[in-house]
Design a protein around this motif. Structure first.
Motif, PDB file in Angstrom:
ATOM      1  N   THR A   1       0.801  -1.368  -0.024  1.00 15.44           N
ATOM      2  CA  THR A   1       0.032  -0.076  -0.105  1.00 15.44           C
ATOM      3  C   THR A   1       0.968   1.243  -0.087  1.00 15.44           C
ATOM      4  O   THR A   1       0.232   2.406  -0.255  1.00 15.44           O
ATOM      5  CB  THR A   1      -1.157   0.040   1.289  1.00 15.44           C
ATOM      6  OG1 THR A   1      -0.147   0.041   2.435  1.00 15.44           O
ATOM      7  CG2 THR A   1      -2.071  -1.175   1.000  1.00 15.44           C
TER       8      THR A   1
ATOM      9  N   SER B   1      -3.559   0.859  -2.933  1.00 11.37           N
ATOM     10  CA  SER B   1      -3.921   1.635  -1.532  1.00 11.37           C
ATOM     11  C   SER B   1      -5.138   0.723  -0.813  1.00 11.37           C
ATOM     12  O   SER B   1      -5.869   0.313  -1.444  1.00 11.37           O
ATOM     13  CB  SER B   1      -4.353   2.964  -1.673  1.00 11.37           C
ATOM     14  OG  SER B   1      -5.539   3.296  -2.456  1.00 11.37           O
ATOM     15  N   ASP B   2      -4.915   0.522   0.573  1.00 11.33           N
ATOM     16  CA  ASP B   2      -5.682  -0.217   1.183  1.00 11.33           C
ATOM     17  C   ASP B   2      -5.894  -1.393   0.718  1.00 11.33           C
ATOM     18  O   ASP B   2      -6.948  -2.237   1.359  1.00 11.33           O
ATOM     19  CB  ASP B   2      -7.093   0.651   1.302  1.00 11.33           C
ATOM     20  CG  ASP B   2      -7.121   1.868   1.748  1.00 11.33           C
ATOM     21  OD1 ASP B   2      -6.233   2.143   2.786  1.00 11.33           O
ATOM     22  OD2 ASP B   2      -7.850   2.718   1.080  1.00 11.33           O
TER      23      ASP B   2
END
Length: 250
Positions: free
Chosen positions: A144, A150-151
């Motif tokens: 990430t 991301s996430d």
């Protein structure tokens, strides 16, 4: 894209499978394309120890990739090229700390075995599919850091293997559960049991060959379902881009 370096990055791809069928070259091309997507000026060289070729001189490369393969590392004795490759891995880790190693599938197993791990046949039999691989906290942080992931709590990667690492070597931390993605504490070595470089076309080319041992259901219906499974969405390109950032860190 990684920032341009005045000295071209040098990458060696060590092929550990026989070059049978179009898929074999397509897999090498996929590796090369992914490397150049990260650094268009990188110099890529291929090595073929399985065919009697030499292994790379690690001091000449920033990164060496060990590809997948089919050689059974659970056997008590190894063919000469395999024993030589395992010794080479140990030498690179002990004597060439500036050269990064990336092991994919069989390469993941070979590096693990060379450094003290244990390989065994997986309990569920052969696995050919696109599989969601849960990341550890360490893995989530690693991947990430790269904005397009991301996430991310899991990665979807192609899997094409019969054996797994059941006892990992010392000195590694794990970016995914069940030792699926590993990184050495020294940050020199990274390995994937899955195939970030694989595509549906490559996987379908492999199962279209003569080796039916990779087919859980060899009936026409089973093969058709497997082909559909191999076309599921996966995160290989994004994952490999992050790995290249790691590989080319100064």
């Amino acid at each position: 894209m990684i920032a341009k370096n005045p000295i071209p990055r040098r990458v060696a791809i060590t092929r550990n499978y026989k070059l049978d069928g179009a898929w074999g070259q397509e897999m090498l091309d996929s590796f090369t394309d992914l490397i150049h997507a990260a650094d268009k000026d990188a110099l890529v060289q291929h090595f073929q120890p399985i065919d009697g070729g030499e292994l790379p001189d690690a001091s000449n490369f920033d990164l060496v990739i060990l590809t997948g393969g089919t050689y059974d590392l659970t056997q008590p004795d190894f063919e000469a090229w395999v024993a030589h490759l395992l010794d080479w891995v140990r030498d690179v880790v002990s004597s060439h700390p500036k050269t990064k190693l990336l092991g994919i599938c069989w390469g993941h197993q070979a590096i693990s075995y060379a450094l003290g791990g244990k390989i065994a046949y997986r309990g569920g039999g052969t696995l050919v599919d696109v599989v969601e691989i849960p990341l550890t906290e360490t893995g989530r942080k690693f991947f990430t850091d790269f904005s397009s992931l991301s996430d991310m709590k899991a990665q979807r990667l192609h899997k094409f293997h019969k054996r797994i690492v059941v006892e990992p070597p010392r000195g590694f931390r794990y970016l995914a559960e069940d030792h699926e993605i590993s990184m050495s504490d020294s940050d020199q070595v990274m390995t994937f049991q899955g195939h970030p470089e694989m595509t549906a076309k490559i996987a379908q080319g492999i199962i279209g060959g003569q080796d039916t041992s990779y087919l859980a259901d060899p009936t026409p219906e089973g093969i058709a379902q497997l082909n559909r499974n191999l076309e599921k969405d996966e995160d290989g390109k994004e994952a490999f881009s992050r790995v290249m950032s790691w590989a080319f860190e100064n």
